[in-house]
Write a protein that holds these residues in place. Structure first.
Motif, mmCIF file in Angstrom:
data_model
loop_
_atom_site.group_PDB
_atom_site.id
_atom_site.type_symbol
_atom_site.label_atom_id
_atom_site.label_comp_id
_atom_site.label_asym_id
_atom_site.label_seq_id
_atom_site.Cartn_x
_atom_site.Cartn_y
_atom_site.Cartn_z
ATOM 1 N N UNK A 150 32.969 44.890 44.836
ATOM 2 C CA UNK A 150 32.744 43.745 43.765
ATOM 3 C C UNK A 150 34.159 43.032 43.761
ATOM 4 N N UNK A 151 35.226 43.807 44.125
ATOM 5 C CA UNK A 151 36.553 42.959 44.329
ATOM 6 C C UNK A 151 36.570 41.830 45.305
ATOM 7 N N UNK A 152 36.032 42.469 46.554
ATOM 8 C CA UNK A 152 36.225 41.269 47.603
ATOM 9 C C UNK A 152 35.381 39.952 47.481
ATOM 10 N N UNK A 153 34.085 40.307 46.942
ATOM 11 C CA UNK A 153 33.162 39.436 46.714
ATOM 12 C C UNK A 153 33.623 38.498 45.632
ATOM 13 N N UNK A 154 34.252 39.147 44.567
ATOM 14 C CA UNK A 154 34.726 38.354 43.539
ATOM 15 C C UNK A 154 35.807 37.668 43.969
ATOM 16 N N UNK A 155 36.783 38.081 44.573
ATOM 17 C CA UNK A 155 37.997 37.346 45.296
ATOM 18 C C UNK A 155 37.505 36.109 46.086
ATOM 19 N N UNK A 156 36.395 36.055 46.985
ATOM 20 C CA UNK A 156 35.955 35.053 47.579
ATOM 21 C C UNK A 156 35.547 34.070 46.399
ATOM 22 N N UNK A 157 34.697 34.551 45.553
ATOM 23 C CA UNK A 157 34.124 33.432 44.341
ATOM 24 C C UNK A 157 35.207 32.842 43.753
ATOM 25 N N UNK A 158 36.332 33.612 43.362
ATOM 26 C CA UNK A 158 37.376 33.121 42.509
ATOM 27 C C UNK A 158 37.952 31.743 43.241
ATOM 28 N N UNK A 217 43.012 41.295 40.506
ATOM 29 C CA UNK A 217 41.951 40.226 40.813
ATOM 30 C C UNK A 217 40.689 40.288 39.915
ATOM 31 N N UNK A 218 40.584 41.701 39.951
ATOM 32 C CA UNK A 218 39.118 41.737 39.212
ATOM 33 C C UNK A 218 39.306 41.894 37.596
ATOM 34 N N UNK A 219 40.784 42.426 37.299
ATOM 35 C CA UNK A 219 41.024 42.209 35.638
ATOM 36 C C UNK A 219 42.569 42.322 35.729
ATOM 37 N N UNK A 220 43.086 41.918 34.420
ATOM 38 C CA UNK A 220 44.504 41.676 34.263
ATOM 39 C C UNK A 220 45.248 42.847 33.814
ATOM 40 N N UNK A 221 44.339 43.995 33.684
ATOM 41 C CA UNK A 221 44.637 45.215 32.874
ATOM 42 C C UNK A 221 46.130 45.912 33.551
ATOM 43 N N UNK A 222 46.215 46.063 34.948
ATOM 44 C CA UNK A 222 47.076 46.754 35.176
ATOM 45 C C UNK A 222 48.512 45.861 35.426
ATOM 46 N N UNK A 223 48.183 44.475 35.497
ATOM 47 C CA UNK A 223 49.407 43.505 35.179
ATOM 48 C C UNK A 223 50.026 43.731 34.008
ATOM 49 N N UNK A 265 34.204 34.686 31.745
ATOM 50 C CA UNK A 265 35.190 35.830 32.207
ATOM 51 C C UNK A 265 35.845 35.485 33.420
ATOM 52 N N UNK A 266 34.955 35.050 34.474
ATOM 53 C CA UNK A 266 35.293 34.850 35.883
ATOM 54 C C UNK A 266 36.107 33.604 36.128
ATOM 55 N N UNK A 267 35.707 32.513 35.186
ATOM 56 C CA UNK A 267 36.615 31.254 35.084
ATOM 57 C C UNK A 267 37.947 31.404 34.928
ATOM 58 N N UNK A 268 38.127 32.555 33.993
ATOM 59 C CA UNK A 268 39.525 32.877 33.455
ATOM 60 C C UNK A 268 40.032 33.412 34.556
ATOM 61 N N UNK A 269 39.721 34.439 35.212
ATOM 62 C CA UNK A 269 40.038 35.364 36.372
ATOM 63 C C UNK A 269 40.487 34.296 37.340
#
Ligand code: HEM
Length: 456
Positions: free
Chosen positions: A405-413, A443-449, A421-425
């Motif tokens: 999910x992370x890597x595919x999402x990273x590519x899409x971002x 990358x997948x969320x801001x939680x740990x930041x 939600x993804x636009x925000x990320x």
């Protein structure tokens, strides 16, 4: 010594000094082709002590910190020239006629050169002020989800920054780079944009391994995650089945013992002696009772096994989000602790530097399977060491699924128009690239930041 002899030896010495000095090239007239790190006067100023001692000679900058204490003429003579040009004194035969080896020592300690052209002065000033080209750190920049960077002019980029020539294979240039870590980090975090993927190796065979289309990640890792999930479920089921069978066997043993309740051990022995195969009959009866309850056992362990696997899978998903943050922050951006050596700069470049240098390069956006296999190895070993195998498989299955999910999402971002939600990320992640690479690691969320105070 006669006057004539001394004049002749002075002339010979002067010629020797000239020849030795000529061996040290001053800054070339074509700065772009002489790939030396540019050093500003401000940087020079910060290396004027015995613990970090830089001097200049014919426009080149030398780090003589280690040599100074061994200088036959004493370190104080060199310290006097800290941060200054030594051309006059080095070549002054009246002071001391330095031998070839003195110039050789300088050559070995070359760290860069002073800017010559106006453009170079301007580029350095810009770099120091985090100027327009250096968007890796720019607090003023507004990043929206529609952000579209413009293409880089390859020739002028190289002429201006004297970093990497994007027309040529990059890796060997990083390996041979004479610039230091500070300059490398500053440049590599200043994104460039090409129409095509940049070339890392000259050899097409090696080059092939550096390019990874985004779909390779789900293609390789999703089946592995699914297989681990399936294995965890059957391992949980097998364990539960073993326990339930043992319980049923114990119950069967108890009930057959009760029905044949011997009055005394002498009587039991006598009965068994008469029956001949008494113990075999007992075992068969026990098995029949277990077989009778088997479908019930199966029906009860299957959902429980699935539930256990799902719980482990969810744990794996959460663990991945922590790993995503920590690996990005502390491994990919190990910038401060990175040793200032070509080998380590090259590793940094391969691991993550190239992605910051060319953030939109479609074939350098997701991790090559081999790289992920190396990175995940210690973590999966740890999981197998810490937990029973069924739990470990369930956790790893969840972590791998979330990695996909992370890597595919990273590519899409980087490349797609996305829902809310993804636009925000997307804006958040692009801000990590173009605004401040020292924050915004999620990358997948801001939680740990948010938890660790690195939210952008
Ligand atoms: C970083 C720059 C320098 C390097 C690499 C260097 C290197 C050397 C070396 C290798 C020698 C041994 C003899 C020879 O090979 O010539 C030497 C001797 C000497 N150097 Fe330098 N030198 C530097 C800067 C200076 C400066 C700024 C002075 C100032 C006057 C100086 C004055 C001398 C003197 C007087 C000797 C002779 C010492 C003796 O034989 O008693 N050097 N230098």
């Amino acid at each position: 010594m006669s006057a004539a002899t001394s004049t002749r030896s002075a002339t010979v010495a002067a010629e020797k000094a000239a020849v030795s000095a000529a061996a040290l090239q001053g800054p070339a007239q074509t700065p772009a082709t002489q790939r030396l790190r540019l050093i500003s006067s401000k940087q020079l100023e910060s290396h004027k002590t015995a613990s970090s001692l830089w001097v200049t000679y014919k426009g080149n900058v030398y780090d003589v910190t280690e040599f100074a204490p061994d200088h036959p003429g004493g370190d104080d003579l060199i310290l006097e020239y800290a941060g200054k040009d030594m051309e006059e004194i080095m070549d002054d035969i009246d002071s001391h006629s330095h031998s070839d080896s003195a110039y050789e020592i300088l050559k070995e300690n070359l760290v860069g050169r002073l800017p010559i052209t106006q453009e170079e002065h301007a580029a350095l000033a810009e770099a120091e002020n985090g100027g327009a080209d250096f968007t890796g750190k720019d607090d003023e920049l507004v990043i929206t989800a529609d952000f579209q960077p413009s293409d880089t002019d390859l020739t002028s980029d190289f002429e201006k920054h004297a970093f990497l020539d994007l027309n040529k294979p990059l890796l060997v240039q990083v390996w041979n780079g004479t610039w230091g870590k500070e300059f490398y980090l500053q440049q590599v975090h200043s994104p460039r944009h090409l129409k095509e993927s940049a070339r890392l190796f000259k050899s097409p065979f090696l080059e092939m391994f550096t390019r990874t289309p985004w779909w390779v990640v789900p293609l390789v890792w999703a089946p592995i995650s699914a297989a681990l999930f399936q294995r965890a479920t059957s391992q949980f089921a097998a364990n539960a089945l073993k326990r339930a069978t043992a319980t049923a066997a114990a119950k069967a043993a108890a009930s057959s013992a009760a029905s044949s309740a011997p009055s005394s051990s002498a009587f039991a022995s006598f009965r068994q002696l008469l029956a001949g195969s008494g113990s075999a009959a007992l075992a068969a009866a026990k098995q029949a009772q277990i077989n009778q309850t088997q479908p019930e056992i199966l029906a009860s362990v299957a959902p429980a096994a699935l539930a256990s696997t799902l719980a482990c899978f969810a744990t794996g998903v959460v663990i991945w989000t922590i790993l995503e943050y920590t690996m990005h922050r502390f491994l990919f951006h190990v910038d401060e602790m990175l040793p200032d050596r070509p080998f380590f700069l090259m590793l940094h470049f391969l691991l993550h530097g190239i992605h910051h240098y060319l953030p939109m390069d479609r074939l350098r956006l997701v991790m090559p399977p081999l790289l992920f296999a190396v990175l995940e190895f210690p973590f999966t070993r740890l999981a197998y060491a810490l937990f029973p195998v069924a739990i470990a498989n369930g956790i790893i299955s969840g972590a791998f699924a979330m990695y996909v999910v992370y890597d595919v999402m990273h590519y899409s971002l980087h490349h797609h128009r996305l829902p809310q939600y993804l636009r925000e990320m997307k804006a958040y992640h692009l801000a990590h690239h173009y605004k401040n690479y020292e924050e915004g690691f999620g990358v997948t969320s801001k939680i740990w930041d948010w938890v660790f105070g690195t939210e952008l």
